[in-house]
Scaffold this active site. Structure first.
Site, PDB file in Angstrom:
ATOM      1  N   SER A  36     -11.982   7.774 -12.131  1.00  9.43           N
ATOM      2  CA  SER A  36     -13.288   7.647 -12.766  1.00  9.43           C
ATOM      3  C   SER A  36     -13.759   6.204 -12.881  1.00  9.43           C
ATOM      4  O   SER A  36     -14.970   5.949 -12.917  1.00  9.43           O
ATOM      5  CB  SER A  36     -13.254   8.278 -14.160  1.00  9.43           C
ATOM      6  OG  SER A  36     -12.179   7.752 -14.925  1.00  9.43           O
ATOM      7  N   HIS A 246     -14.860   4.232 -20.892  1.00 10.92           N
ATOM      8  CA  HIS A 246     -15.067   3.838 -19.499  1.00 10.92           C
ATOM      9  C   HIS A 246     -16.016   2.636 -19.442  1.00 10.92           C
ATOM     10  O   HIS A 246     -16.787   2.411 -20.375  1.00 10.92           O
ATOM     11  CB  HIS A 246     -15.672   4.991 -18.690  1.00 10.92           C
ATOM     12  CG  HIS A 246     -14.698   6.074 -18.356  1.00 10.92           C
ATOM     13  ND1 HIS A 246     -14.380   7.081 -19.233  1.00 10.92           N
ATOM     14  CD2 HIS A 246     -13.962   6.306 -17.232  1.00 10.92           C
ATOM     15  CE1 HIS A 246     -13.496   7.887 -18.675  1.00 10.92           C
ATOM     16  NE2 HIS A 246     -13.222   7.438 -17.466  1.00 10.92           N
TER      17      HIS A 246
END
Length: 266
Positions: A36, A246
């Site tokens: 990711s 993230h």
């Protein structure tokens, strides 16, 4: 990394290959692999065709391609990917004539998402956090070295003429600040695990003749709980939990991209 991760290692045959030879040129054929962090989760502007992989036009591979105009560009990075998924699902799609390959992988092999949930969510306990980090450390010692070696050899075999740049991970968290995301001790231990992961990735990359892009320095001071308030890592996102912890678009553009570009140009 994402909220649901397949962390179990799968035994796959080692694939031997030649070391990468050529540098990234303006006419490069570029393939981006990984999890990711390479896909650009939390950066937004997702390609609908990528589905649950959540590949973003603001990811560092897409930004590198927009800046350098390679002759060909393919990203197969996918949210949730571990080393086994790179070998099984991504490498078969990489053209053999690729001249540049980038790769970010390893966090899901350690079940980082589970550790983040256990350590950084409100109302979680120190005991729960310690159990999760103990398991991640065990996986790092016992399984990840072989998984990375196997993956890197497979990358060399799939793209024998490519310059390969592998990246590490940033510290997700700042310490020494008052912040509701975990305790200071939990944040410090989580960052220490990231350091050990990055050191392992670099050692294995060096053995294979790959370049290593260390992103800890540019992200320094920009993790969650940053004193400046300029955070390049997302906090918990309740509406899309898979985006939590993230890199933001700024983290992709100013944290990852410069170091990847420098390593690709060496």
């Amino acid at each position: 990394m994402r909220h649901q991760i397949l962390a179990a290692a799968v035994a796959l045959p080692l694939v031997l290959g030649a070391s990468p030879a050529s540098a990234a040129q303006p006419g490069a054929h570029y393939a981006a692999l990984g999890d990711s962090y390479a896909a650009g989760v939390a950066a937004g502007s997702y390609d609908k065709a990528s589905g649950d992989c959540h590949r973003s036009a603001r990811s560092y591979p897409a930004l590198w391609a927009a800046e350098h105009h390679p002759a060909a560009f393919l990203s197969v990075a996918c949210s949730g990917a571990a080393t086994q998924h790179v070998i099984r699902d991504q490498l078969p799609r990489v053209p053999a004539d690729s001249t540049l390959v980038t790769l970010t992988v390893g966090g899901n092999d350690l079940d980082f998402a589970t550790a983040a949930a256990a350590c950084l969510q409100p109302l979680t306990t120190d005991a729960r956090c310690d159990r999760a980090l103990d398991e991640s450390e065990r996986l790092l010692r016992e399984e990840l070295p072989g998984n990375l070696e196997q993956t890197y050899r497979a990358v060399s075999a799939a793209a024998p003429a490519a310059r390969v740049v592998v990246t590490g991970y940033p510290h997700l968290l700042e310490t020494g600040t008052t912040c509701w995301v975990g305790t200071d001790a939990r944040r410090a231990r989580f960052n220490a695990l990231t350091d050990r992961l990055d050191e392992l990735i670099q050692r294995q990359a060096d053995k294979q003749g790959f370049r290593f892009a260390d992103v800890r320095s540019p992200f320094s001071g920009h993790g969650v709980c940053a004193r400046s308030g300029e955070e390049w890592i997302t906090r918990i996102v309740l509406t899309s939990i898979w985006e939590s912890f993230h890199p933001t678009p700024e983290g992709q553009a100013r944290g990852y991209l410069p170091n990847v570009s420098a390593a690709a140009a060496e």
